[in-house]
Design a protein around this motif. Structure first.
Motif, mmCIF file in Angstrom:
data_model
loop_
_atom_site.group_PDB
_atom_site.id
_atom_site.type_symbol
_atom_site.label_atom_id
_atom_site.label_comp_id
_atom_site.label_asym_id
_atom_site.label_seq_id
_atom_site.Cartn_x
_atom_site.Cartn_y
_atom_site.Cartn_z
ATOM 1 N N LYS A 10 -117.288 -94.219 -40.387
ATOM 2 C CA LYS A 10 -118.301 -93.371 -41.003
ATOM 3 C C LYS A 10 -117.632 -92.113 -41.552
ATOM 4 C CE LYS A 10 -121.859 -95.169 -38.009
ATOM 5 N NZ LYS A 10 -122.825 -94.880 -36.972
ATOM 6 N N TRP A 12 -118.687 -89.350 -42.781
ATOM 7 C CA TRP A 12 -119.258 -88.028 -42.523
ATOM 8 C C TRP A 12 -118.903 -87.520 -41.128
ATOM 9 C CZ3 TRP A 12 -122.197 -92.417 -43.239
ATOM 10 C CH2 TRP A 12 -122.827 -92.925 -42.118
ATOM 11 N N LYS A 56 -124.465 -86.201 -42.364
ATOM 12 C CA LYS A 56 -124.710 -87.428 -43.124
ATOM 13 C C LYS A 56 -125.443 -87.118 -44.430
ATOM 14 C CE LYS A 56 -126.571 -92.078 -42.484
ATOM 15 N NZ LYS A 56 -127.223 -92.980 -41.541
ATOM 16 N N TYR A 59 -123.051 -85.428 -46.847
ATOM 17 C CA TYR A 59 -122.095 -86.395 -47.378
ATOM 18 C C TYR A 59 -122.709 -87.197 -48.519
ATOM 19 C CZ TYR A 59 -119.254 -90.551 -47.821
ATOM 20 O OH TYR A 59 -118.492 -91.571 -48.323
#
Length: 67
Positions: A10, A12, A56, A59
């Motif tokens: 991931k 972020w 998130k 991002y």
């Protein structure tokens, strides 16, 4: 305990957030052993959840604007 690879995928998740996830897990283990730590664990978990959502969101906003 093994680190799970799906966290690393991931983009972020910064190093600081990853360290906070580890601290949350430590607080959870303390909470299981001694329920007096429930408030500390819950407040840390809630703050971390907000930080994850914000990271998130930021991002994806950057990704969409960059396209």
């Amino acid at each position: 305990m093994k680190a799970r690879k799906y966290f690393l995928n991931k983009p972020w998740l910064s190093k600081g957030i990853f360290m906070s996830l580890r601290k949350k897990n430590t607080l959870y283990k303390r909470f299981l052993n001694k329920p007096d730590n429930q408030n500390r664990f819950k407040s840390y978990r809630n703050i971390l959840t907000r930080s994850l959502r914000l990271a998130k969101r930021n991002y994806y906003e950057i990704e969409v604007k960059g396209v």
